[in-house]
Design an enzyme around this catalytic site. Sequence first.
Site, short mmCIF file in Angstrom:
data_model
loop_
_atom_site.label_atom_id
_atom_site.label_comp_id
_atom_site.label_asym_id
_atom_site.label_seq_id
_atom_site.Cartn_x
_atom_site.Cartn_y
_atom_site.Cartn_z
N ILE A 146 0.83 -1.20 0.00
CA ILE A 146 0.00 0.00 0.00
C ILE A 146 0.87 1.25 0.00
CG2 ILE A 146 -1.68 1.30 1.34
CD1 ILE A 146 -2.82 -1.37 2.30
N CYS A 147 0.61 2.14 -0.96
CA CYS A 147 1.28 3.42 -1.07
C CYS A 147 2.80 3.19 -1.12
CB CYS A 147 0.84 4.33 0.09
SG CYS A 147 1.36 6.04 -0.10
N GLN A 148 3.55 3.80 -0.20
CA GLN A 148 4.99 3.58 -0.19
C GLN A 148 5.30 2.09 0.01
OE1 GLN A 148 6.95 4.88 3.36
NE2 GLN A 148 8.78 5.57 2.27
#
Lengths: 355, 396
Positions: A146-148
Amino acid sequence: MQAIRFTPETLSNEAMRFTSKISAGMETLKQVDDVHFGVTDKEEIYAEDKLVLYRYQGDKKPSAKVPTLIVYALVNRPYMVDLQEDRSLVRNLLAQGEDLYLIDWGYPDRADRFTSLDDYINGYIRRCVEVICKRHGLNKINILGICQGGAFSLCYASIYPETVQNLITMVTPVDFHTDDNMLSRWTRSMDVDAFINANGNVSADMMNFCYLTLKPYRLFHQKYVGLAEILDDQRELENFLRMEKWIFDSPDQAGEAFRQFVKDFYQGNKLVNGGLVIGDKAVDLARVSMPVLNIYAEQDHLVPPSASKPLEGLVGTKDYSVLAFRGGHIGIYVSGRAQREVPSAVHQWLAKRSS
Amino acid sequence: MGEDMAGSGKGFGADVDWQGMAEQYWKNFGELTEQAMAAMKMEPAAVPQWADGLEQWRRLFEGSMNSSDVQSGLDQLLDHGRGYLRFMQELAQNGGQFDPTDLRAAAERMVAEFRSANPLLQAFPGQDESGDLLRQLMGWWQQATAPGKEEARSWLRMPAFGMAREYQEQAQAYAAAQLDYREAMAGYNALIAQAVESGISGFQAKLDERGEQGRGIENLRGLYDLFVDALEEAYAEVALTEEFGRAYGKLVDSQSRLRLAGNQVVEQISRALGMPTRTEVDTLEQRVHQLRREAKNRSEHPALNELKSEVDQLRAELAALKASRGVGEHDDDDPPKPKTSKPRSSSARAGRKPVVATKPAAKAAATATSKKAAPKRATRSKSKPATRAAKPTKEG
């Protein structure tokens, strides 16, 4: 025709209503205790330094044969995926039969100043995958980044493709140099070496300030004016406070990892341009040969779709799927639409690739 | 602002009794709070201001919330509520006319809110940290910079002499970094101000558009939201430019240099006082980190895993041998009687392969491969020949 159609009297009345809302809300506020989050039971499986690997425990035994490891970003706390009973990606995935693990990175402090991306990816993530594989007697598992954490998962899957059955990336930045990426524009000119040398770790306050100034008028001001509207609704107020807590309950960032992330991802855009090396291991997205599902949010102001979509042209897999979610970076976890659409899409995609 | 923007909506005229309206508002508000106010012996403000009511509420409820999260949320709410009410009141006081100065002031108040939250501003030694030395340095710097910036810069470049030259150089570097920082901040603020101006123009354009389309604004909240939309759009436009990126980078870099220069000064004093410095602690942290990584890498080294499996195999072999000779069941005080054992295989004698155990021996081997090792005495007594069986085999 004039645009403004209110009178001084209506203005005065509106001001009075606003004040009344707030005064009525005082009672609601007094009834609100500390907000709670993270509603699903979980078991600690493995711990190392400040990291804890959890396995979620659903109401029923998982039907999925291959477990999925959720790799969250370093910049916020991972309980966003399990915020509350009716807003939980975890809960909904468990209900579909998935077997979920999650890495909680903890709160780095100055003792973690030199923790690098090598430590995070070749160390922590790799060992967590090993632990899960060993528990299940498998050679490979699913990863949901998720995301980074999605960017980390891409690096991991490129370096250790033999350990990843399926890869799901959510709101994951890949191309950091698109025109609409405000964060990227801001970080490209900064001397990140001097920044880290001066600050050591990057404080949560600095990170939050940076994020809030992406939309300063909305996030510093309008949001709180809007709060008056829900003050008399305890449930809504608790939702607001829970979200507010998540936004500001941010870990500091380990200096060395931050330095590398800004240099290689934001400034060098090496996932796209190539040349990314984590520790002594080269990252080449062409080596991401397992099935990939890339989920992005159409109204994401932190990771614009344009930053996420180029993944398709970079990974080596022939089994690439994409899900465009109608919502923003946070809405993809907590909105009603997200609860309906995202977990079922993930489950169905995984189920087709479970053999 | 132009006439169109004034909106001159129905009912805004010179005959509006603003004072009376404000008093009526306060009267209504007072009724809301009457009991609590009486209990606290509070007096309403002499000149009624809509936002003052919220301050009264803050005082009433200060510290009474169940959690710090809620108290913090309340503070935010009241802070922003006051700004919002002030925006309303200014509009009402002007008879619904938009004075550009007021709009600018309203926008700048919002800008000030996020500027004041900037943790970078709180990060400088000498600004918030209250060491005497730093205060002296600041005073010294103010004196140095009083005649003018260029003159100050030339003063800051003056060579230092004598025993105190290092201190002076550091102080000069700190003061120079402060100047750089202020310049960078001015450049950044100029772009923010440009975005505010653009936002106000955008607001006017949005109002015109709404008027032309016959989509009137029925309440102040709608107007406020439109104002925020215009400000955000203008901000985004500026913030996405390369010029803003450069200004942002310059601001962050100058902050970094200022902080580093401040750290140098503090470290010099710390060393003189025999205190540990940040640099020393960083060095230690780095060394500890490297040591931990090396230890981790060694513990995961493939050769170590091979050794581990060899040890397991050897334990199994040993247990098998003991089982076949009945050794493991006795303790030191009761040594087992020698038993006729099967001859070792040629490969085992050569130190290459562990013995393939017979059935009972295999059972014992399985027990021995669990975490509980074989009795120490037995392990010692058999260790030498066993350790020669170095390479694991399939049979093992």
